[in-house]
Design a protein around this motif. Structure first.
Motif, PDB file in Angstrom:
ATOM      1  N   HIS A   1      29.479  42.531  52.911  1.00 46.37           N
ATOM      2  CA  HIS A   1      30.623  42.233  53.768  1.00 46.37           C
ATOM      3  C   HIS A   1      30.865  40.725  53.785  1.00 46.37           C
ATOM      4  O   HIS A   1      29.961  39.931  53.576  1.00 46.37           O
ATOM      5  CB  HIS A   1      30.421  42.766  55.193  1.00 46.37           C
ATOM      6  N   TRP A   2      32.117  40.397  53.991  1.00 50.08           N
ATOM      7  CA  TRP A   2      32.551  39.003  54.042  1.00 50.08           C
ATOM      8  C   TRP A   2      33.215  38.769  55.388  1.00 50.08           C
ATOM      9  O   TRP A   2      33.912  39.643  55.913  1.00 50.08           O
ATOM     10  CB  TRP A   2      33.558  38.720  52.928  1.00 50.08           C
TER      11      TRP A   2
ATOM     12  N   ILE B   1      40.296  39.580  50.161  1.00 53.65           N
ATOM     13  CA  ILE B   1      39.819  38.377  50.843  1.00 53.65           C
ATOM     14  C   ILE B   1      40.783  37.217  50.597  1.00 53.65           C
ATOM     15  O   ILE B   1      41.139  36.487  51.526  1.00 53.65           O
ATOM     16  CB  ILE B   1      38.389  38.017  50.386  1.00 53.65           C
TER      17      ILE B   1
ATOM     18  N   LEU C   1      25.841  41.089  47.955  1.00 46.36           N
ATOM     19  CA  LEU C   1      26.456  40.436  46.805  1.00 46.36           C
ATOM     20  C   LEU C   1      25.552  40.487  45.587  1.00 46.36           C
ATOM     21  O   LEU C   1      26.019  40.707  44.462  1.00 46.36           O
ATOM     22  CB  LEU C   1      26.787  38.979  47.162  1.00 46.36           C
TER      23      LEU C   1
ATOM     24  N   THR D   1      29.650  35.032  53.330  1.00 49.24           N
ATOM     25  CA  THR D   1      28.825  36.222  53.175  1.00 49.24           C
ATOM     26  C   THR D   1      27.378  35.792  53.344  1.00 49.24           C
ATOM     27  O   THR D   1      27.043  34.629  53.113  1.00 49.24           O
ATOM     28  CB  THR D   1      29.064  36.945  51.828  1.00 49.24           C
TER      29      THR D   1
ATOM     30  N   VAL E   1      35.255  31.448  54.597  1.00 54.81           N
ATOM     31  CA  VAL E   1      34.956  32.752  54.006  1.00 54.81           C
ATOM     32  C   VAL E   1      33.451  32.761  53.773  1.00 54.81           C
ATOM     33  O   VAL E   1      32.934  31.925  53.032  1.00 54.81           O
ATOM     34  CB  VAL E   1      35.731  32.978  52.692  1.00 54.81           C
TER      35      VAL E   1
END
Length: 109
Positions: free
Chosen positions: A99-100, A69, A51, A87, A85
């Motif tokens: 990636h999440w 997402i 991120l 990361t 959710v």
């Protein structure tokens, strides 16, 4: 584990995945070794390390990634009532590819 499981295994096709959603820039799939009863991973198809490594030129990918997402998380909340959710960054990030995780339920033991 490889430095970038998602490029080296998933996007290369070496490790098959159960796809949830796909666009030209984003892939969502069920985790290959889920830690939760429902565990979906969402990745950009372009290698972006994390991120905090996103560059201005990649902002369109980030917008598309967040839209995917949002759609998947909305479906999970509709079906299960909640989701997380997540990361990870730095040492918490096993694979050095943005990636999440969209998860529901308690972590598996």
């Amino acid at each position: 584990m490889s430095e970038d499981f998602y490029c080296e295994e998933v996007l290369s096709g070496k490790t098959p995945v159960n796809k949830v959603f796909e666009t030209s820039d984003v892939l969502a799939f069920h985790h290959t070794r889920p830690f939760y009863p429902l565990h979906i991973v969402v990745i950009p198809k372009k290698h972006i390390a994390s991120l905090i490594a996103i560059e201005d030129a990649d902002s369109h990918i980030l917008i598309e990634l967040l839209d995917v997402i949002r759609q998947i998380a909305s479906n999970v909340v509709s079906e299960y009532g909640a989701c997380r959710v997540i990361t990870n960054l730095g040492n918490y990030q096993d694979s050095k590819h943005l990636h999440w995780h969209i998860v529901f339920g308690s972590p598996k033991e």
